[in-house]
Design an enzyme around this catalytic site. Structure first.
Site, short mmCIF file in Angstrom:
data_model
loop_
_atom_site.label_atom_id
_atom_site.label_comp_id
_atom_site.label_asym_id
_atom_site.label_seq_id
_atom_site.Cartn_x
_atom_site.Cartn_y
_atom_site.Cartn_z
N SER A 162 0.68 -1.09 -0.37
CA SER A 162 -0.14 0.01 -0.24
C SER A 162 0.70 1.02 -0.20
O SER A 162 1.31 1.31 -0.47
CB SER A 162 -1.33 -0.06 1.51
N HIS A 163 0.83 1.84 1.38
CA HIS A 163 1.46 3.26 1.18
C HIS A 163 3.14 3.07 1.61
O HIS A 163 3.47 4.27 1.77
CB HIS A 163 0.42 4.36 2.41
N ASP A 188 -2.74 6.03 -3.59
CA ASP A 188 -1.63 5.90 -2.61
C ASP A 188 -0.81 4.93 -3.44
O ASP A 188 -1.78 4.24 -5.35
CB ASP A 188 -2.38 5.72 -1.05
N ASP A 203 -1.37 1.25 -3.62
CA ASP A 203 -2.72 0.23 -4.19
C ASP A 203 -3.82 1.19 -4.63
O ASP A 203 -4.96 0.42 -5.26
CB ASP A 203 -2.75 -0.68 -3.07
N ASP A 211 -6.69 2.35 -3.38
CA ASP A 211 -7.74 3.06 -2.16
C ASP A 211 -7.55 4.38 -1.24
O ASP A 211 -8.45 4.09 -0.51
CB ASP A 211 -7.82 0.95 -0.91
N ARG A 212 -7.01 4.87 -0.92
CA ARG A 212 -6.88 5.54 -0.05
C ARG A 212 -6.30 6.97 -0.95
O ARG A 212 -6.53 6.63 -2.44
CB ARG A 212 -5.70 6.11 0.31
N LYS A 232 -11.55 0.17 0.85
CA LYS A 232 -11.77 1.69 0.53
C LYS A 232 -10.87 1.53 -0.93
O LYS A 232 -10.62 0.99 -1.96
CB LYS A 232 -11.22 2.24 1.29
C1 VG1 Z 1 -2.64 2.16 8.59
C2 VG1 Z 1 -4.07 3.29 8.87
C3 VG1 Z 1 -5.70 2.23 8.74
C4 VG1 Z 1 -4.88 1.61 6.67
C5 VG1 Z 1 -3.86 0.56 6.97
C6 VG1 Z 1 -4.16 0.45 5.70
O1 VG1 Z 1 -2.66 1.34 9.89
O2 VG1 Z 1 -3.19 3.60 10.38
O3 VG1 Z 1 -6.22 2.96 8.78
O4 VG1 Z 1 -6.34 0.46 7.07
O5 VG1 Z 1 -3.20 1.33 7.58
O6 VG1 Z 1 -4.38 0.64 4.41
P1 VG1 Z 1 -1.89 1.25 10.51
O7 VG1 Z 1 -1.74 -0.21 12.40
O8 VG1 Z 1 -0.05 1.30 10.14
O9 VG1 Z 1 -2.52 2.55 11.85
V1 VG1 Z 1 -3.48 0.76 3.03
O10 VG1 Z 1 -4.27 1.89 1.86
O11 VG1 Z 1 -2.15 1.06 3.48
O12 VG1 Z 1 -4.34 -1.12 3.24
CO CO Z 2 -3.65 1.74 0.33
#
Ligand code: VG1
Ligand code: CO
Length: 543
Positions: A113-114, A277, A279, A281-282, A376
């Protein structure tokens, strides 16, 4: 087809976090690391015999090799069919859409993801269930148990599949179907939004910048925003996905998407800016001279969703993750619909969406989505904003001012302390937990704690329980600080401190968030003893 059974041993640390298993790319490339985890997923879901899977990733370094390995393992485990995005590409929301549209038994999404990508970045694997969403805790728990006892995995000795060509090929008895990564997703967007109104908006000269951050949304945004909606060709920037995201951090927030922020706050700012982001989803939403916090975005979308055809019937309910500001709750109250508060991570929204209890969901971390998929969805949020702008024809800043005047403003910020000592961070949390009952009645920087707890959630649909989901400290009805440790990092620990304060008075809604929140920030720092315990003067990232 020859199948090999390879002996292996459990590898430490293969516990899925907030969103799948994440680790350094080089760790994932190490002997049996990917294979162990993927075989554990197959074992946890009762094997793959006769099943169909959706498979794709965000295109980061190692995506292509991992896809070939997973295809060979799926064939060796008896899968009937795997749908793969062309060149191994599927955004997370598109994968969810494909699972649902083609009714596959589940899906594997390759993404961290991010988190930054590349050989020296991060890689990740997520398993999604047949409903299209992230595996619930019951399934991720079972996957983890399987990783602890794994002794072998199965893999076909077969040549790599050409993933550049659409169409079907065979690997033994398994059919590999290479699909267009955008088509099903774009069809879904067409069914939800008024594309004619959006085309008219762009035709009227409405200017937009979409920063795909060299991640997976580029091809989707180009096809839909520029292709179908007729926005000028320079609308989508950084549109070509790169294996290392151009060396950037593909996290759409004002810190990492600073180029977009600068443009949106400059003389020549377009009407609307957005980013997504790694992937896809953000989303980040920013108007001319007006950044919209994700918590506010959820509230504005909830208040205005009925302006888009897909939500004309109104919403069943709105769900937000616990650390997300309470702005959406105020809209739900006014609309007379349900408001739900879940632990962090999209997997907790699945049951509410399946049961028809919630239509929109959101997280403060820039995730917003609806019941159209079970993830998302960054581009969806952007299109819903565009649909609202196309109907209301006022600026983003005006939408925010009117929203705050009607509902009040929830000043909001998240402070992240990244890569801190894991033990120190865990100690900070457990000490806070110990002191919860003694905090109420105590004052810190003019704020008095009225309530403090460790958030626990009982799923209203299946009764499953999740505990220790973050420490909440309330200062009366209006202010709150939340502490939790990240479950997506790969090095040390990350402490997240979520800060908010409600301001009903329109005359006082135009302060800079950090100063509007200064007392809450000071109280939170003091209560947790952040500086002394973590040895940090301030957060690494403030969003
Ligand atoms: C983070 C965010 C959470 C989100 C998760 C996955 O998790 O705070 O809100 O659902 O990333 O997002 P954490 O445990 O690091 O706070 V993604 O776009 O990385 O799949
Ligand atoms: Co993501």
């Amino acid at each position: 087809m020859k199948v090999k059974t390879v002996s292996t041993k459990p590898i430490d640390g293969q516990k899925p976090g907030t969103s799948g298993l994440r680790a350094r790319t080089k760790v994932f490339m190490g002997t049996n690391y990917l294979e162990n985890f993927v075989q554990s997923v197959f074992n946890a879901i009762g094997g793959l015999a006769g099943k169909t899977l959706t498979l794709g990733g965000d295109g980061r370094y190692f995506n292509d090799a991992a896809i070939q390995t997973i295809l060979k393992m799926a064939a060796a485990n008896g899968a009937a069919r795997v749908l793969v995005g062309r060149n191994g590409i599927l955004s997370t929301p598109a994968a969810s859409a494909v699972i649902r549209n083609r009714k596959t038994d589940g899906g594997i999404i390759l993404s961290a993801s991010h988190n930054p990508g590349g050989e020296n970045g991060d890689f990740g694997v997520k398993y999604n269930i047949a409903a299209g969403g992230p595996a619930p805790e019951s399934v991720t728990g079972e996957i983890h148990r399987r990783t602890l006892e794994i002794d072998s995995y199965r893999i076909a000795e077969a040549p790599d599949i050409d993933l550049a060509q659409l169409g079907e090929t065979q690997t033994g008895d398994m059919t590999v179907e290479v699909i267009d990564p955008v088509e099903i997703y774009a069809g879904l967007m067409r069914s939800l939004f008024d594309f004619d109104a959006l085309r008219a908006l762009f035709a009227s000269g409405f200017a937009m910048r979409f920063d795909a951050m060299h991640a997976v949304t580029g091809p989707y945004a180009r096809a839909i925003i520029e292709g179908e909606l007729g926005a000028p060709s320079e609308t989508v920037v950084n549109a070509v996905p790169l294996p290392d995201f151009g060396g950037h951090h593909p996290d759409p927030n004002p810190v990492y998407a600073h180029a977009l922020m600068e443009e949106m706050f400059s003389e020549s700012a377009p009407d609307f800016g957005a980013a997504s982001d790694g992937d896809g989803d953000r989303n980040m939403i920013v108007g001319r001279n007006c950044y919209v916090t994700p918590s506010d975005s959820l509230a504005v979308l909830a208040a205005n969703a009925h302006l888009a055809p897909g939500y004309r019937q109104g919403l069943a309910g709105v769900a937000r993750s616990m650390p997300t500001s309470r702005a959406a709750d105020r809209v739900a109250r006014k609309l007379g619909i349900g408001a739900y508060e879940t632990p962090t991570g999209w997997k907790f929204f699945g049951n509410l969406l399946d049961a028809g209890m919630a239509t929109l969901c959101g997280e403060e971390s820039a995730g917003t989505g609806s019941d159209h998929v079970r993830e998302k969805d960054g581009l969806w949020a952007v299109l819903l904003w565009l649909n609202i702008l196309a109907v209301r024809r006022i600026s983003v800043a005006r939408i925010m001012a009117e929203h705050w005047a009607e509902y009040g403003r929830d000043y909001y910020s998240r402070h992240d302390y990244e890569g801190v000592d894991k033990q120190a961070a865990e100690q900070l949390m457990s000490d806070l937990r110990q002191r919860l009952s003694e905090l109420p009645g105590k004052s810190f920087h003019d704020l008095t704690v009225t309530e403090a707890d460790d958030f626990a959630y009982t799923d209203p649909v299946d009764g499953s329980r999740a505990e220790h989901q973050g420490i909440r400290i309330f200062f009366g009805e209006t202010a709150r600080a939340v502490f939790r440790l990240s479950g997506t990092g790969t090095v040390g620990a990350t402490l997240r401190v979520y800060l908010e304060r409600f301001e009903p008075d329109p005359e006082r809604q135009n302060d800079e968030p950090q100063s509007a929140l200064a007392p809450v920030i000071a109280a939170a720092n003091e209560i947790a003893g952040i500086a002394e315990r973590l040895g940090r003067d301030g957060p690494d990232v403030m969003t």
